[in-house]
Design an enzyme around this catalytic site. Sequence first.
Site, PDB file in Angstrom:
ATOM      1  N   SER A  28       4.352  -0.190   8.766  1.00 19.88           N
ATOM      2  CA  SER A  28       3.832  -1.054   7.701  1.00 19.88           C
ATOM      3  C   SER A  28       4.968  -1.644   6.867  1.00 19.88           C
ATOM      4  CB  SER A  28       2.889  -0.270   6.793  1.00 19.88           C
ATOM      5  OG  SER A  28       1.720   0.096   7.470  1.00 19.88           O
ATOM      6  N   GLY A  29       4.772  -2.870   6.445  1.00 19.02           N
ATOM      7  CA  GLY A  29       5.781  -3.557   5.651  1.00 19.02           C
ATOM      8  C   GLY A  29       6.807  -4.291   6.482  1.00 19.02           C
ATOM      9  N   HIS A  77       0.793  -1.229   0.000  1.00 14.16           N
ATOM     10  CA  HIS A  77       0.000   0.000   0.000  1.00 14.16           C
ATOM     11  C   HIS A  77       0.825   1.278   0.000  1.00 14.16           C
ATOM     12  CE1 HIS A  77       0.347  -0.668   4.465  1.00 14.16           C
ATOM     13  NE2 HIS A  77       0.484   0.645   4.452  1.00 14.16           N
TER      14      HIS A  77
END
Length: 339
Positions: free
Chosen positions: A230-231, A84
């Site tokens: 994130s990630g 994303h």
Amino acid sequence: MCILLVLVLLALCRPVQGTGDTCETCGHRPMDYDSDKSRVVGGRDAQPGTWPWIVSIQSPWQAGTGHVCGGTLIRPQWVLTAAHYFIEARNIEAWRVVAGATQLSHLGPEAQVRNIKRLLVHDQYNNISQSNDIALLELDQPVQCNIYVQLACVPQPSLKVSQLTTCYVGGWGATAEGALASNDMLQEAQVLLIDTHICNGSGWYRGAIHQHNLCAGYPQGGIDTCQGDSGGPLVCRDPRAERFWLVGVTSWGRGCARVRRSGVYVSTRHFFNWILEQTELQPAERPAPTPAEVQPAERPVPTPAETDNATPSPFPYQKLVAFFKLMRELLQYPWAGKS
């Protein structure tokens, strides 16, 4: 013979120098801190080398250190992350990946910086439902494994994640919901895996969790990943071996550390074959070979020597390697006084 036995015992007891210098194994932490002593009630600063597979993904257009999101090294030239953050990314070749870092404003000599050669976003990623929120980054140059930089183990679909009880998250994301800046120091926190049926139920996420998701955190909140994490990796210790499995990629959540709003992660075992296909480390039509069938030159993803039914070795892997090297040297020594 007595001298030989003494030398063997010394080899098993002494620290092994230079462990982790190759990328042939995964899930090891050469700078292995006692996890029982690093249990947390909230995020805290991580020690250097604690999580040697985590990387900071940075954009030249981001203020401060440039940190945008996290990622995980799964091969010397490949990073697994979330999709994303890259939907509107431009000039991806100008972005960089920093491995081996703890403090982003002072990288230190142990850090390795690489540019991104190629971005591969899952072709079924949906930015509305956040399904298939996974991506791969190919680096322009492979990293060099050492005590600060290691590869994570990507589990095959057969791994029983629910049996793993000691799990951790980490990243340089915000330490409070709504914070505008990322954190300079790498943070770590221990979390619990939460049954997806509970996480997807009434009062929680009400059906928004996909079959390829995991939930981790605490029902009462208080510990969670946040913006900028994130990630990054969700890793769990294998109780039968001295390794960690990369079971999840940090994906999304409602707020940060809210009650019954745990972090949502992409379950990596569901994307094992996709990873192999996209990185061209193994043809799509072939089933994943067992470790015994794979030659070192064609090993698709570094995998532990232990299988699901394995028991722990009485000695760490690195010390056994050192032992056999020493035995080879001793056997080649021209002993005198042979009868």
